[in-house]
Write a protein that holds these residues in place. Structure first.
Motif, PDB file in Angstrom:
ATOM      1  N   HIS A  82       6.163 -31.988  27.938  1.00 58.16           N
ATOM      2  CA  HIS A  82       6.807 -33.131  28.601  1.00 58.16           C
ATOM      3  C   HIS A  82       6.034 -33.561  29.844  1.00 58.16           C
ATOM      4  N   GLY A  83       5.294 -32.648  30.402  1.00 57.50           N
ATOM      5  CA  GLY A  83       4.497 -32.906  31.592  1.00 57.50           C
ATOM      6  C   GLY A  83       3.710 -31.657  31.918  1.00 57.50           C
ATOM      7  N   PRO A  84       2.662 -31.755  32.732  1.00 55.31           N
ATOM      8  CA  PRO A  84       1.825 -30.590  33.002  1.00 55.31           C
ATOM      9  C   PRO A  84       2.510 -29.574  33.905  1.00 55.31           C
ATOM     10  N   ARG A 116      13.439 -19.939  21.472  1.00 52.93           N
ATOM     11  CA  ARG A 116      13.178 -21.204  22.162  1.00 52.93           C
ATOM     12  C   ARG A 116      12.966 -20.926  23.643  1.00 52.93           C
ATOM     13  N   HIS A 117      11.863 -21.413  24.180  1.00 55.81           N
ATOM     14  CA  HIS A 117      11.543 -21.237  25.591  1.00 55.81           C
ATOM     15  C   HIS A 117      11.486 -22.609  26.262  1.00 55.81           C
ATOM     16  N   GLU A 118      12.088 -22.715  27.420  1.00 52.24           N
ATOM     17  CA  GLU A 118      11.994 -23.920  28.239  1.00 52.24           C
ATOM     18  C   GLU A 118      11.391 -23.517  29.579  1.00 52.24           C
ATOM     19  N   ILE A 119      10.294 -24.157  29.949  1.00 52.58           N
ATOM     20  CA  ILE A 119       9.591 -23.817  31.183  1.00 52.58           C
ATOM     21  C   ILE A 119       9.700 -24.995  32.133  1.00 52.58           C
ATOM     22  N   ALA A 120      10.218 -24.733  33.320  1.00 54.11           N
ATOM     23  CA  ALA A 120      10.483 -25.793  34.292  1.00 54.11           C
ATOM     24  C   ALA A 120       9.778 -25.499  35.610  1.00 54.11           C
ATOM     25  N   GLN A 121       9.358 -26.541  36.265  1.00 57.07           N
ATOM     26  CA  GLN A 121       8.883 -26.473  37.650  1.00 57.07           C
ATOM     27  C   GLN A 121       9.595 -27.548  38.458  1.00 57.07           C
ATOM     28  N   GLU A 122      10.028 -27.167  39.664  1.00 59.69           N
ATOM     29  CA  GLU A 122      10.737 -28.076  40.565  1.00 59.69           C
ATOM     30  C   GLU A 122      11.934 -28.714  39.869  1.00 59.69           C
ATOM     31  N   GLY A 123      12.610 -27.901  39.020  1.00 61.31           N
ATOM     32  CA  GLY A 123      13.826 -28.342  38.355  1.00 61.31           C
ATOM     33  C   GLY A 123      13.634 -29.244  37.163  1.00 61.31           C
ATOM     34  N   ARG A 126       9.009 -28.832  31.797  1.00 65.35           N
ATOM     35  CA  ARG A 126       7.658 -29.329  31.517  1.00 65.35           C
ATOM     36  C   ARG A 126       7.202 -28.980  30.108  1.00 65.35           C
ATOM     37  N   VAL A 127       7.674 -27.847  29.573  1.00 62.93           N
ATOM     38  CA  VAL A 127       7.265 -27.397  28.237  1.00 62.93           C
ATOM     39  C   VAL A 127       8.477 -26.839  27.508  1.00 62.93           C
ATOM     40  N   THR A 128       8.642 -27.230  26.256  1.00 65.45           N
ATOM     41  CA  THR A 128       9.600 -26.588  25.354  1.00 65.45           C
ATOM     42  C   THR A 128       8.804 -25.987  24.205  1.00 65.45           C
ATOM     43  N   GLU A 129       9.063 -24.710  23.941  1.00 66.85           N
ATOM     44  CA  GLU A 129       8.296 -23.990  22.926  1.00 66.85           C
ATOM     45  C   GLU A 129       9.239 -23.254  21.991  1.00 66.85           C
ATOM     46  N   TRP A 130       8.961 -23.360  20.700  1.00 64.13           N
ATOM     47  CA  TRP A 130       9.651 -22.561  19.690  1.00 64.13           C
ATOM     48  C   TRP A 130       8.654 -21.560  19.140  1.00 64.13           C
ATOM     49  N   GLN A 131       9.018 -20.295  19.138  1.00 63.52           N
ATOM     50  CA  GLN A 131       8.140 -19.200  18.727  1.00 63.52           C
ATOM     51  C   GLN A 131       8.751 -18.524  17.507  1.00 63.52           C
ATOM     52  N   ASP A 132       8.018 -18.489  16.404  1.00 65.24           N
ATOM     53  CA  ASP A 132       8.499 -17.907  15.148  1.00 65.24           C
ATOM     54  C   ASP A 132       7.878 -16.532  14.946  1.00 65.24           C
ATOM     55  N   LEU A 133       8.719 -15.512  14.892  1.00 60.51           N
ATOM     56  CA  LEU A 133       8.292 -14.138  14.666  1.00 60.51           C
ATOM     57  C   LEU A 133       8.745 -13.687  13.287  1.00 60.51           C
ATOM     58  N   VAL A 134       7.899 -12.871  12.631  1.00 60.97           N
ATOM     59  CA  VAL A 134       8.230 -12.313  11.324  1.00 60.97           C
ATOM     60  C   VAL A 134       8.092 -10.803  11.404  1.00 60.97           C
ATOM     61  N   ARG A 218      -4.803 -36.007  25.883  1.00 62.56           N
ATOM     62  CA  ARG A 218      -3.616 -35.249  26.289  1.00 62.56           C
ATOM     63  C   ARG A 218      -2.841 -34.866  25.049  1.00 62.56           C
ATOM     64  N   VAL A 219      -2.414 -33.620  24.984  1.00 61.47           N
ATOM     65  CA  VAL A 219      -1.598 -33.141  23.870  1.00 61.47           C
ATOM     66  C   VAL A 219      -0.134 -33.227  24.277  1.00 61.47           C
ATOM     67  N   GLN A 220       0.655 -33.969  23.505  1.00 62.50           N
ATOM     68  CA  GLN A 220       2.086 -34.096  23.783  1.00 62.50           C
ATOM     69  C   GLN A 220       2.926 -33.207  22.880  1.00 62.50           C
ATOM     70  N   SER A 221       2.446 -32.952  21.674  1.00 59.43           N
ATOM     71  CA  SER A 221       3.156 -32.052  20.768  1.00 59.43           C
ATOM     72  C   SER A 221       2.135 -31.315  19.924  1.00 59.43           C
ATOM     73  N   PHE A 222       2.505 -30.089  19.546  1.00 59.87           N
ATOM     74  CA  PHE A 222       1.592 -29.234  18.784  1.00 59.87           C
ATOM     75  C   PHE A 222       2.428 -28.277  17.965  1.00 59.87           C
TER      76      PHE A 222
END
Length: 262
Positions: A82-84, A116-123, A126-134, A218-222
């Motif tokens: 969502h932002g750096p 699901r991970h949400e990483i925030a700075q200054e409230g 900035r990044v939402t990540e889904w991590q798949d484990l097997v 710039r990468v917005q989604s991956f």
């Protein structure tokens, strides 16, 4: 179940990752971090008595439930940028178990965990990540490995990468990843049945993201998916096609990872 961690995003750690990747170590306080560099932050160290046989924290005592199967793989994931994130700035990572499942596969029972991970700075997130484990059983001594898929050869750009034991060690150290398949040859070959030390899936994903950033600006989604292991002594072609697809190709032509970027 969910938990939360904070980290100051030390620029020295980001520079160490740059150096590990063969890049100029230039990141300073306030600089934007390249995509996926958050992997070297938010360590969750556990004492030895809380580790499993594979060097990872035991399942069932933290966020990840005990699925009753010993072998762990990071099978893939999806990210929205969502932002750096900025080096030297306090960040918060909120993690949640989004879903779990079990099923029977061709090689035996499998268990799946999506975080699901949400990483925030200054409230601001900035990044939402889904991590798949097997998780899966140990291989039988006489088990035949399924034939890996073949990778495309119609890329518009490619980079050749070599890994080796030192790069794998440094990446494990920077991500505080104790998984023994990346540094313990006897364990990797004798217990988990690999042909050598395993190159980290997230390391391959990192290289694919950096190539996507070069091509897109710039990468917005991956999104990425591991399809076959790459050993430490094998070179890989990190490939880009102009429709936004990427892949990692092993020296024998096998497809080790696929990805899409936008």
């Amino acid at each position: 179940m969910s938990d939360s961690q904070t980290d100051v995003m030390d620029p020295a750690r980001a520079r160490a990752l740059q150096a590990t990747l063969g890049l100029d170590a230039t990141i300073g306080t306030g600089d934007p971090l390249p995509p996926f560099f958050h992997q070297v932050y938010f360590w969750a160290p556990e004492p030895p008595e809380r580790l499993g046989r594979d060097g990872h924290p035991q399942t069932g005592i933290g966020l990840i439930p005990d699925m009753g199967l010993p072998r762990r793989m990071w099978a893939g994931g999806r990210l929205e940028f969502h932002g750096p994130l900025h080096a030297g700035v306090m960040a918060e990572k909120r993690s949640t178990v989004e879903k779990t499942a079990r099923k029977d596969g061709r090689s035996g029972p499998l268990a799946f965990v999506t975080l699901r991970h949400e990483i925030a700075q200054e409230g601001v997130i900035r990044v939402t990540e889904w991590q798949d484990l097997v998780y899966r059983e140990d291989p039988a001594p006489d088990a035949r490995q399924p034939a890996p898929p073949l990778a495309p050869t119609d890329e518009d750009a490619a980079e050749r990468w070599e890994f080796g034991t030192t790069r794998l060690f440094r990446y494990s150290a920077l991500t505080f990843n104790g998984h023994r398949i990346h540094y313990d040859m006897d364990y990797a070959t004798g217990v988990e049945g690999y042909a050598g030390l395993v190159t980290h899936g997230p390391l391959l994903a990192q290289l694919l993201m950096l190539l996507a950033e070069k091509r897109l600006g710039r990468v917005q989604s991956f999104a990425f998916r591991a399809t076959a292991p790459l050993m430490h002594d094998e070179a890989a072609a990190i490939c880009w096609r102009d429709d936004g697809t990427l892949w990692a190709r092993g020296p024998d032509g096998r497809q080790c990872m696929t990805a899409t970027a936008a």
